[in-house]
Scaffold this active site. Structure first.
Site, PDB file in Angstrom:
ATOM      1  N   THR A 124       0.788  -1.171  -0.001  1.00 47.22           N
ATOM      2  CA  THR A 124      -0.161  -0.021  -0.022  1.00 47.22           C
ATOM      3  C   THR A 124       0.799   1.250   0.036  1.00 47.22           C
ATOM      4  OG1 THR A 124      -1.639  -0.991   1.098  1.00 47.22           O
ATOM      5  CG2 THR A 124      -1.743   1.224   1.236  1.00 47.22           C
ATOM      6  N   THR A 164      -4.575  -1.178  -4.365  1.00 47.08           N
ATOM      7  CA  THR A 164      -3.130  -1.369  -4.323  1.00 47.08           C
ATOM      8  C   THR A 164      -3.075  -3.114  -4.579  1.00 47.08           C
ATOM      9  OG1 THR A 164      -2.289  -0.275  -2.452  1.00 47.08           O
ATOM     10  CG2 THR A 164      -1.029  -1.963  -2.693  1.00 47.08           C
ATOM     11  N   THR A 210      35.675 -38.018 -12.213  1.00 45.53           N
ATOM     12  CA  THR A 210      34.348 -38.549 -11.525  1.00 45.53           C
ATOM     13  C   THR A 210      34.287 -38.514 -10.065  1.00 45.53           C
ATOM     14  OG1 THR A 210      34.305 -40.679 -11.949  1.00 45.53           O
ATOM     15  CG2 THR A 210      33.195 -39.116 -13.513  1.00 45.53           C
ATOM     16  N   SER A 341      46.305 -11.802  -1.118  1.00 46.50           N
ATOM     17  CA  SER A 341      46.622 -11.994   0.167  1.00 46.50           C
ATOM     18  C   SER A 341      47.384 -10.578   0.697  1.00 46.50           C
ATOM     19  CB  SER A 341      47.396 -13.136   0.532  1.00 46.50           C
ATOM     20  OG  SER A 341      48.155 -12.995   1.876  1.00 46.50           O
ATOM     21  N   LYS A 347      50.281 -14.194  -4.002  1.00 48.11           N
ATOM     22  CA  LYS A 347      49.006 -15.090  -4.024  1.00 48.11           C
ATOM     23  C   LYS A 347      47.990 -14.147  -4.883  1.00 48.11           C
ATOM     24  CE  LYS A 347      46.562 -18.054  -0.849  1.00 48.11           C
ATOM     25  NZ  LYS A 347      45.502 -17.815  -1.355  1.00 48.11           N
TER      26      LYS A 347
END
Length: 503
Positions: A124, A164, A210, A341, A347
């Protein structure tokens, strides 16, 4: 009459919540609860002011979703045209309201849509915010001062024949459709990017896996082509939801009975709204059911979650394949984007896939929110559509941006670690699977065990055992036979989707 604003820089509810205004002057507006001071320069009014006071929760106004603001204006514009057509709205008022709506559709005055995305009242406050902005803008267009509601009224004129309960969900569906369309464009561009990499890596042989264990050989191109294919499937599933979003309950007003609206209003307003939006909208066959039902939002949310989770799975694969650079799989190189890092020099982390996965987690959480909100609707209306709207529109927005950054900042720059992949395939015991039709499973298992224990090539062990000639082993272990990909006669085609960008 104006007077100094008592809350120009102070909070309405807390020290953090500042009333959106550019002036210290106010005007007095009145509703059934009494009088309230409203910033003099605001296009919104008393109902919006109460919402600002009542819901200082999200710190995010509905204007963060411009598609929703545009959709609200489109609904109001269609309603004004239908009301004029049916003789329920003065033509001059309609012209001013229509122009006000069009200016909002064109991108103006979005900053006046200030109520929070989280609110009580089934939307509303959002509807009232739209009504007030449109009414005051229409008054300005007509040459009158703000708040002359005796001339153009937010509810009697802008909200005529509406509630509304039918305008808000209709606007939400329009906003979701518009937002989804742009998201699908980005998702398809990402699909195309993976498809390009599939062709680029067409002959790069690698060891498949897998359950995180070595399996049989395949190509890196096949792996990336699989990513493209699965994204194509998600595009198709998400497109299907657009049709579901085209059914609206506009004209049902409060509970679906159409009270306060002309009998011809529902058909008229949906026809006008279709013309305004360019979408093929249709009136729900049962407006009572459509007003209380939020099933379409659950369906949409589920499809979006599916796409997000699958995208995150792809990102997990990219992180695994690029892990290292020395002690991981190290099969591909992701583009370095930032230092990884504050303590370990050199890194570099897979920050782009990490960010995209976090978006997927948020989308999955939003799906739970949508489910709970849908389940907790009571009787003729669901009061929790605002959190449904916020959850879905945020998810679409984040997914769109996630697809963009994954494509531009990651996938387009991926390169293979070719030498490492070749060495892995050459030493892989899994290639013996290709020889099972010639030497049998039992012999293959014994030789595989020997190869693992000694580190010797499978081909040599098969020949030494007298099970196959060197020529036959070499022929059966050709890369094209191992992967099923023939470089000259077989091409990897990217999934093409009708009506979307194709490569």
């Amino acid at each position: 009459m104006t007077r100094p604003h008592p809350n120009t820089v102070e909070s309405v509810r807390s020290k953090d919540e500042v009333i959106p205004t550019n002036t210290s002057e106010t005007r007095t507006e009145t509703d059934s609860l009494g009088s309230v001071e409203v910033p003099a320069d605001a296009y919104w009014g008393v109902h919006t002011m109460r919402a600002l006071q009542n819901f200082p929760i999200s710190k995010r106004p509905i204007s963060v979703y411009p598609e929703l603001v545009v959709a609200l204006a489109q609904v109001k514009q269609a309603a004004s045209r239908a009301n004029k057509e049916l003789g329920a709205l003065d033509p001059r008022k309609q012209a001013w309201i229509d122009e006000a709506c069009q200016r909002i559709i064109d991108g103006e005055f979005h900053d006046q849509f200030v109520v929070g995305v989280i609110q009580g009242g089934a939307g509303t406050s959002t509807n009232m915010n739209a009504n007030e902005v449109i009414a005051n803008l229409a008054l300005e267009i007509a040459g009158y001062p703000k708040a002359r509601y005796d001339l153009i009224h937010p509810i009697d004129d802008v909200n005529r024949s509406q509630s509304t309960n039918d305008t808000y969900p209709t606007a939400l569906k329009l906003a979701m459709t518009a937002s989804l369309t742009t998201m699908l464009t980005e998702l398809d561009l990402l699909r195309i990017s993976f498809g390009r990499k599939g062709r680029e890596f067409h002959e790069v042989l690698k060891v498949g896996r897998t359950q995180l264990q070595d399996a049989v050989p395949m190509t890196l191109g096949q792996e990336f082509h699989g990513f493209a294919t699965t994204l194509g499937e998600d595009i198709a599933r998400l497109r299907e939801t657009i049709k579901l979003l085209s059914e609206v309950n506009l004209g049902g007003t409060a509970v679906g009975t159409g009270i306060t609206a002309d009998p011809g209003y529902a058909a008229s307003v949906v026809r006008h709204l279709s013309e305004i939006t360019g979408q093929r909208l249709e009136t729900a066959p049962d407006l009572v059911e459509a007003t209380s039902d939020t099933g379409v939002f659950m369906t949409f949310s589920s499809a979006l979650k599916r796409s997000a989770i699958k995208l995150s799975k792809i990102c997990n694969d990219l992180r695994l394949l690029s892990s290292g650079p020395q002690a991981g799989l190290g099969e591909i190189h992701l583009p370095p984007k930032q230092a990884g890092s504050s303590i370990m020099p050199g890194k570099v982390n897979p920050v782009i896939p990490e960010a995209v996965s976090q978006v997927a987690y948020a989308v999955a959480g939003a799906d739970v929110t949508v489910m709970m909100a849908a389940e907790n609707g009571q009787l003729q209306l669901n009061a929790f559509e605002p959190v449904i709207a916020h959850s879905l529109l945020q998810s679409i927005t984040w997914m769109r941006q996630a697809c963009w950054t994954l494509r531009v900042n990651c996938v387009d720059g991926i390169t293979p670690n070719t030498e490492h992949l070749e060495a892995q395939v050459a030493s892989s015991v899994g290639v013996i699977t290709a020889l099972i039709p010639f030497i049998g499973y039992a012999e293959a298992a014994k030789l595989a065990k020997t190869a693992l224990a000694t580190g010797r090539p499978v081909a040599d062990l098969v020949v030494e055992a007298g099970l196959m000639t060197r020529e036959d082993v070499t022929r059966q272990l050709m890369p094209s036979r191992l992967s099923g990909v023939h470089p000259i006669t077989q091409a990897i085609n990217v999934v093409e989707l009708k009506g979307e960008p194709s490569d």
